[in-house]
Every structure is written in C-alpha cells, then in structure tokens.
Design a protein around this motif. Structure first.
Motif, short mmCIF file in Angstrom:
data_model
loop_
_atom_site.label_atom_id
_atom_site.label_comp_id
_atom_site.label_asym_id
_atom_site.label_seq_id
_atom_site.Cartn_x
_atom_site.Cartn_y
_atom_site.Cartn_z
N ALA A 171 0.90 -0.65 0.06
CA ALA A 171 -0.15 0.04 -0.31
C ALA A 171 0.62 1.59 0.11
O ALA A 171 0.71 2.43 -0.30
N ASP A 172 1.95 1.29 0.82
CA ASP A 172 2.57 2.84 1.18
C ASP A 172 3.83 2.36 -0.50
O ASP A 172 4.06 3.78 -1.09
N GLN A 173 3.64 1.30 -0.83
CA GLN A 173 4.65 2.35 -2.56
C GLN A 173 3.69 2.01 -3.36
O GLN A 173 4.21 3.36 -4.03
N GLN A 174 2.30 1.95 -3.44
CA GLN A 174 1.51 2.08 -4.16
C GLN A 174 1.28 3.52 -4.26
O GLN A 174 0.87 4.40 -5.14
N ARG A 175 1.26 4.08 -2.86
CA ARG A 175 0.63 5.72 -2.35
C ARG A 175 1.64 6.27 -3.04
O ARG A 175 1.39 6.96 -3.34
N GLN A 176 3.00 6.12 -2.71
CA GLN A 176 4.17 6.90 -3.17
C GLN A 176 4.17 6.79 -4.79
O GLN A 176 4.44 7.78 -5.17
N ALA A 177 3.87 5.67 -5.71
CA ALA A 177 3.73 6.15 -7.00
C ALA A 177 2.20 6.77 -7.55
O ALA A 177 3.45 7.28 -8.40
N LEU A 178 1.22 6.22 -6.64
CA LEU A 178 0.32 7.38 -7.48
C LEU A 178 0.74 8.80 -6.78
O LEU A 178 0.40 10.02 -7.91
N GLU A 179 1.07 9.39 -5.85
CA GLU A 179 1.70 10.42 -5.39
C GLU A 179 2.25 11.07 -6.71
O GLU A 179 2.49 12.19 -6.90
N ALA A 198 3.22 -8.92 -16.91
CA ALA A 198 4.49 -10.18 -16.68
C ALA A 198 6.05 -9.72 -17.33
O ALA A 198 6.67 -9.82 -16.19
N ALA A 199 6.10 -8.99 -18.30
CA ALA A 199 6.83 -8.65 -18.91
C ALA A 199 7.90 -7.41 -18.79
O ALA A 199 8.77 -7.26 -19.77
N LEU A 200 7.01 -6.53 -18.61
CA LEU A 200 6.99 -4.97 -18.31
C LEU A 200 8.53 -4.59 -17.89
O LEU A 200 8.88 -4.92 -16.40
N PHE A 201 8.94 -3.64 -18.18
CA PHE A 201 10.14 -2.67 -16.61
C PHE A 201 9.40 -2.45 -15.73
O PHE A 201 9.83 -2.62 -14.40
N ASP A 202 7.83 -2.39 -15.58
CA ASP A 202 7.45 -1.99 -14.59
C ASP A 202 7.17 -2.38 -13.49
O ASP A 202 7.65 -2.36 -12.41
N THR A 203 6.47 -4.20 -14.61
CA THR A 203 7.22 -4.90 -12.97
C THR A 203 8.38 -5.46 -12.43
O THR A 203 8.12 -5.23 -11.07
N VAL A 204 9.26 -4.94 -13.07
CA VAL A 204 10.36 -5.26 -12.83
C VAL A 204 10.75 -4.79 -11.59
O VAL A 204 11.16 -4.82 -10.52
N VAL A 205 10.75 -3.22 -12.29
CA VAL A 205 11.29 -2.21 -10.82
C VAL A 205 10.12 -2.08 -9.44
O VAL A 205 9.84 -2.32 -8.76
N GLU A 206 8.96 -2.32 -9.70
CA GLU A 206 8.41 -2.60 -8.19
C GLU A 206 7.93 -3.88 -8.13
O GLU A 206 7.96 -3.86 -6.61
N SER A 207 8.13 -4.96 -8.01
CA SER A 207 8.63 -5.97 -7.73
C SER A 207 9.84 -6.21 -6.55
O SER A 207 10.41 -6.84 -5.57
N GLN A 208 10.99 -4.99 -7.17
CA GLN A 208 12.08 -5.00 -6.38
C GLN A 208 11.44 -3.90 -5.01
O GLN A 208 13.03 -3.18 -4.52
N GLY A 209 10.34 -3.34 -5.43
CA GLY A 209 9.81 -2.33 -3.44
C GLY A 209 10.59 -0.68 -4.30
O GLY A 209 10.94 -0.07 -3.44
N LYS A 210 10.83 -0.62 -5.32
CA LYS A 210 10.53 0.58 -5.57
C LYS A 210 9.59 1.60 -6.27
O LYS A 210 8.53 0.74 -6.58
#
Length: 342
Positions: A171-179, A198-210
């Motif tokens: 939830a906090d990661q989503q909040r920061q990204a949305l802001e 599944a194979a997006l850059f987005d998913t790789v970044v988000e899966s690492q908690g960024k």
C-alpha cells in the motif's frame, strides 16, 4: 514474471561512467556484439550521471520503445542542462534504453526484433534485447530509489498526456507511486491497467520495491511543443516530488483529471481489417453504446462499414494513429473519469 535461475553469470554489459562519483558524467552502457558489420563491436547506450553527495537516486528512462520521441528528446535536453549543484543525491539519465530501436526509428530493435518492454527480466545469455533488459534488472534498478519511464504512443498510437501508476500489493509503495504520477503534472493522472504486465519494465521495478511512475505523452511518431513542454515540466516535478531538487511542483493551469482503467474492457481491439474512421477525438467524452469507430472493407465498394460501440462510458484516452488497421490492433482506449485515485 518469468522465474529466473538462481545463479546467473554477471551481465556482459559495462558502464564507462562511475555511478558513485560526484559531478556530471556522460558515457555509455556498452554491450559487446559480433555482427557482420563489426566483428568486435558494441551496442553503445548513452548515459548521463549527475551526482551531488548523499541522497536518493532517480533513474530517468526514455526510448524503451524507439519511436516514442517525447521522452527521448526531453531527456537528451536534460542531459545537456542538468548541473550537480541543482540536485541532492543522484540522477541517472538514459534517454534511449533500446538504442538499436531508436536509431532505426522503430518500436522494436533493428538487431533482433526484440520489444524491450516485453523482455524483462531479461537474460545475460539471451538476445541483445534480453541482455539490455537483464542489465537494467540486475544493475540499474537496484541502485535506484525512484524510476520514471517516459512513454508515448509511437508511430501507431496517439494518447492523451498522463502520468500513471498501478495497483500494487504494497500500500505504501502504491501511494508513493500514485503521488508521483499526480505530481508529474500532466493534464491527466491515471491508475493504469496493463494487458500483460509480466514482462514489463514496470513489473521489474515494482517487484524490487522501488517507486515507479510511467507516462504516456502523445504519439504519432513525433513530438510537439506542447507535448515536450508537458514532458520537461513533468521530469522536473518528479525530481522535486522525490526530494532530488528544490522547488514547487508546477501543476497544469486546468484542474488535473483523474482516470481509472479497471480492466481489459477499456481496450477496444479490432476484429476486422480495413480503413479506420474514429468518430471521436482524444479526450472526448464517451457514452456506453455510442458508435466510436467504423472499419471499411478495402476489397470492395458499396459495403457498409462495421461499427464498433463503446462497452463503457468515460473519455477517449488513446486511439490508433494510422487509418490502416489489421485484426487485433487496438483502435481505442476508454478510461473512466473518477473523483479520486487510490
């Protein structure tokens, strides 16, 4: 996301810059290749690093697809202009992640046909595109705190300008990204649904908690003064939002419109081939059941077109740019207007 072997060899790519040195550096991410034109050659991806002491690291990327020019041009300009004393922390600028595609003016790589944004997490023993994806997955993303990936419609789509984030388990990661998506300051901000993430850059970044923010900023395989102004303002806003620059986030003159894409029905895909007539312009309101497009059979005259009706109400957020359409092409995207996001 594809499961990767636990033990992989180091990336064959290397950087000519020192990511830990203060100041401004311009260099390359180098990938050795051996091709007919260059037996001992290299793919050279331009990179600029601007660092000023301790602080967060922002990775700014464009050219994930080579025909999306708004981000490429804005980041090339930023690489010329940004000075170390303007920031706190580190800004890594990669204007053209998929340099073979950008040099060819194509969405995909001219070397292997690879779509970089469908190749993550990549493979150090794979194709050129897979090796680039692997380097960003295992080297560039881990050293970053926040990532801004600048997209637009390229040659085949035109899209209203928006910053976007995704629904995340954290939830906090989503909040920061949305802001961050809101603070980018485009006329629209969106909670975006991807057809296959599944194979997006987005998913790789988000899966690492960024924290990850994506954009769509126009299209048609070009740029305009208006789309570049939004992009350049948005990059600066992003750096301010996440503490790398001092200043105030600059929002558009008109109130920002919030959009939601709840599911795949937002995408209208063609079941016919022919010539496309769209009945609406980008940003126009859409009513459920309304005729939004007609496709004309090119093999004969005197045949009525096939009409496509909206399955939901909202606004026209994206449209196919060329009039020639094939089966399976996305011809329109309808997003819902909402009062709030998140």
């Amino acid at each position: 996301m594809t499961k990767r072997p636990s033990r992989m060899r180091p990336s064959p790519m290397s950087a000519t810059v020192d990511f830990d040195a203060d100041g401004v550096q311009h260099g390359f991410l180098k990938l050795p290749i051996s091709v007919d034109e260059s037996a001992w050659g290299a793919v050279m991806i331009p990179v600029t690093v601007v660092r000023n002491g301790p602080g967060p690291t922002a990775l700014l990327t464009g050219g994930n697809h080579g025909d999306e020019y708004e981000g490429i041009i804005a980041l090339m300009k930023l690489s010329n202009e940004l000075r170390a004393e303007e920031i706190t922390g580190r800004v890594i600028i990669v204007p053209m992640m998929n340099i073979p595609a950008a040099m060819a003016g194509k969405r995909t790589s001219s070397m292997d046909g690879g779509n970089l944004n469908r190749s993550f997490p990549g493979d150090p023993d794979g194709t050129v595109t897979e090796k680039i994806a692997d380097y960003f997955t295992r080297v560039m993303v881990p050293m970053s705190d926040v990532v801004l990936d600048l997209h637009s419609g390229g040659r085949t789509l035109d899209i209203i300008p928006f910053g976007a984030s995704h629904v995340l388990e954290n939830a906090d990661q989503q909040r920061q990204a949305l802001e961050g998506a809101k603070a980018f300051g485009a006329p629209y901000a969106m909670m975006m649904f991807e057809l296959d993430a599944a194979a997006l850059f987005d998913t790789v970044v988000e899966s690492q908690g960024k924290v990850f923010v994506a954009t769509e900023l126009g299209g048609g395989g070009t740029s305009t003064p208006q789309s570049l102004a939004i992009t350049e303002r948005g990059i600066r806003n992003f750096l301010i939002q996440f503490g790398l620059m001092v200043g105030e986030v600059e929002m558009p003159a008109e109130p920002q419109v919030y959009l939601d894409m709840p599911d795949a029905s937002c995408y209208v895909q063609s079941e016919h081939a022919g010539l496309l007539e769209l009945t609406l312009a980008l940003g126009d309101p859409v009513e459920k059941g309304q005729v939004i497009a007609r496709i004309y059979d090119m093999t004969r005259s005197g045949k009525p077109p096939v009409e496509y009706h909206a399955e939901r109400s909202g606004i026209l957020a994206a449209r196919r740019f060329p009039a020639l359409v094939h089966m399976g092409d996305t011809i329109a995207v309808i997003a819902e207007v909402v009062d709030s996001l998140g």
